[in-house]
Design a protein around this motif. Structure first.
Motif, PDB file in Angstrom:
ATOM      1  N   ILE A 111     -13.430 -13.644   2.468  1.00 21.61           N
ATOM      2  CA  ILE A 111     -12.395 -12.634   2.667  1.00 21.61           C
ATOM      3  C   ILE A 111     -11.013 -13.259   2.520  1.00 21.61           C
ATOM      4  N   PRO A 112     -10.190 -12.755   1.583  1.00 23.44           N
ATOM      5  CA  PRO A 112      -8.823 -13.284   1.435  1.00 23.44           C
ATOM      6  C   PRO A 112      -7.992 -13.023   2.684  1.00 23.44           C
ATOM      7  N   GLU A 113      -7.178 -13.979   3.037  1.00 26.61           N
ATOM      8  CA  GLU A 113      -6.362 -13.858   4.237  1.00 26.61           C
ATOM      9  C   GLU A 113      -5.409 -12.665   4.152  1.00 26.61           C
ATOM     10  N   VAL A 114      -4.950 -12.342   2.937  1.00 22.56           N
ATOM     11  CA  VAL A 114      -4.003 -11.227   2.808  1.00 22.56           C
ATOM     12  C   VAL A 114      -4.641  -9.902   3.235  1.00 22.56           C
ATOM     13  N   MET A 115      -5.957  -9.765   3.069  1.00 23.74           N
ATOM     14  CA  MET A 115      -6.630  -8.544   3.481  1.00 23.74           C
ATOM     15  C   MET A 115      -6.695  -8.449   5.001  1.00 23.74           C
ATOM     16  N   VAL A 116      -6.895  -9.591   5.647  1.00 24.07           N
ATOM     17  CA  VAL A 116      -6.914  -9.613   7.111  1.00 24.07           C
ATOM     18  C   VAL A 116      -5.520  -9.287   7.640  1.00 24.07           C
ATOM     19  N   GLU A 117      -4.494  -9.853   7.023  1.00 23.02           N
ATOM     20  CA  GLU A 117      -3.124  -9.596   7.459  1.00 23.02           C
ATOM     21  C   GLU A 117      -2.764  -8.123   7.275  1.00 23.02           C
TER      22      GLU A 117
END
Length: 455
Positions: free
Chosen positions: A306-312
């Motif tokens: 999971i890309p960090e930008v999606m979590v953010e």
């Protein structure tokens, strides 16, 4: 158009895109016409200035930039389609090499949708909670009905305080024999038994008469919002000034017929109706929990980075939801977090695990939709609009108008929400025993209705 791709860390991609000089030349002609229409040029009617005049007045660089603006979006779309990319972030354009008579070269950078490998998601072995409504459960609902129809009367000199009485009293709290901020009040009104104060406090105020004084000893919870008091023993000096007794009606057939005639005519019939409604609510809760357990398991079974930008982005959504709810309740956001002994930044970070779980679930649902060729119907979209209207207390037409004004992003979000719910229902129905589930059972609600809300 042609391009080369470079894969970076955390699903980031960098495309170097080349647009032939001939395409730029065609776009220059279009740019000159559009600029001629947009600006006034001395001696010429709007849109009639010759190309050489337009170019001389605005400058060659402006013409080239305008020409580039016309052609680069399609070049990006073509590259994304050819490379099977699905950006989850805005495509950032940099390093533009723009010169007349030469190919245009520029960089397009974005985070690509992560590749999801599905695990087991159909026919999952997920247990459903048993529905067991007891007589005690029914009696509690009956008590709620009696409470709703009770009245408060002035206490006599001989009356003593009891549960559900309404007290007016003074108190002052001490920790380590010292008073503390917020621990003192006069003419405070409290309904005994509603759990407004910390555990054990209200119990010690029962059995007292007006004018009585009482020392209440309690211990603040370890997770108390005021950290300086958390876990500490406290003494509250209390004085009962007055109170009202709560007078409950007697549960009789006459009472039921008068107050609940649309639901039942007798006590026995009321209890049967309440039990049936509690069982229906319990079944919905069981359905909902089984669905959520199945979704969680299916999400756990996928393989994905999971890309960090999606979590953010999900954290941003969670915070926006919290802030919106607080504002709707006229609660100051900063004051709310301060009362919890934290701030917005710390609270946001504390939601990271929840955000990662949400992203993982959504990725799984979207992957299942592709694997099973699931698409929401017009009926599904209409149902989602209706739910939004109910949530905001407006008419469905008003939701439709808002979506129209917000354009494609709002339509995509609506479609995505309806799609995810449809996939969730698909997973739920695939559980052994749920294959023939009725529509209502396959769409369990988040909250069961109050079984006594008609009385």
């Amino acid at each position: 158009m042609n391009f080369t791709a470079k894969a970076l860390e955390d699903s980031a991609v960098e495309l170097t895109i080349n647009i032939p000089a001939a395409e730029l030349k065609k776009s220059e002609d279009k740019a000159l016409k559009e600029i001629a229409k947009k600006y006034n040029f001395p001696g010429f009617r709007k849109g009639k200035a010759p190309k050489n005049v337009v170019e001389r007045q605005v400058g060659k660089e402006y013409v080239l930039q305008t020409a580039f603006d016309f052609i680069y979006p399609q070049a990006i779309n073509d590259a994304l389609a050819e490379g099977n990319y699905e950006p989850v972030t805005r495509v950032e354009i940099t390093n533009i090499d723009l010169e007349e008579g030469k190919d245009v070269v520029f960089t397009a950078a974005f985070t690509d949708h992560p590749k999801v490998t599905l695990g087991e998601y159909k026919g999952l072995d997920v247990a459903k909670d048993e529905v067991n409504v007891t007589d005690d459960d029914v009696n509690k609902e009956i008590d709620n009905i009696l409470y709703k129809n009770s009245e408060l009367v002035d206490a006599s000199a001989d009356d003593t305080t009891a549960q559900w009485d309404l007290l007016t009293f003074d108190f002052e709290g001490f920790v380590d024999d010292k008073p503390f901020d917020g621990g003192k009040a006069e003419d405070y009104i409290l309904e005994l038994g509603n759990g407004e104060f910390i555990d054990g406090f209200e119990d010690q105020l029962m059995g007292l008469k007006a004018g009585d004084e009482k020392e209440v000893r309690v211990t603040f919870p370890e997770d108390y919002r005021e950290l300086s008091l958390a876990g500490k023993p406290a003494l509250f000096k209390c004085r009962i000034k007055s109170f009202k007794k709560r007078k409950f009606p007697e549960l009789t057939d006459e009472f039921v017929a008068e107050k609940a005639g649309n639901l039942a005519k007798t006590v026995a019939e009321l209890k049967d109706k309440v039990k049936n409604r509690l069982e229906s609510a319990a079944r919905r809760d069981a359905d909902n929990k089984q669905m959520q357990d199945a979704i969680a398991l299916a999400a756990k079974n996928i393989t994905v980075d999971i890309p960090e930008v999606m979590v953010e982005a999900e954290l941003d959504t969670l915070m926006q939801t919290v802030e919106m709810q607080l504002k709707q309740q006229n609660v100051d956001v900063e004051a709310y977090f301060a009362a919890m002994g934290t701030d917005a930044g710390q609270y946001r970070e504390g939601q990271r695990e929840e955000a990662e779980k949400n992203v993982r679930i959504n990725l799984m649902l979207e992957a299942v939709a592709k694997a099973e060729n699931i698409e929401p119907t017009d009926k599904d979209i209409s149902a989602e609009i209706l739910l939004m209207a109910l949530a905001y207390g407006v008419k469905p037409d008003e939701i439709v108008e808002v979506i129209k004004k917000q354009g494609d992003p709002a339509r995509r979000n609506l479609h995505k929400t309806a799609l995810r719910k449809k996939v969730a229902q698909f997973i739920y129905r695939s559980i052994p025993g749920n294959e023939q589930a009725a529509s209502a059972d396959a769409q369990p609600t988040d909250k069961a209705p109050d079984a006594g809300n008609e009385v």
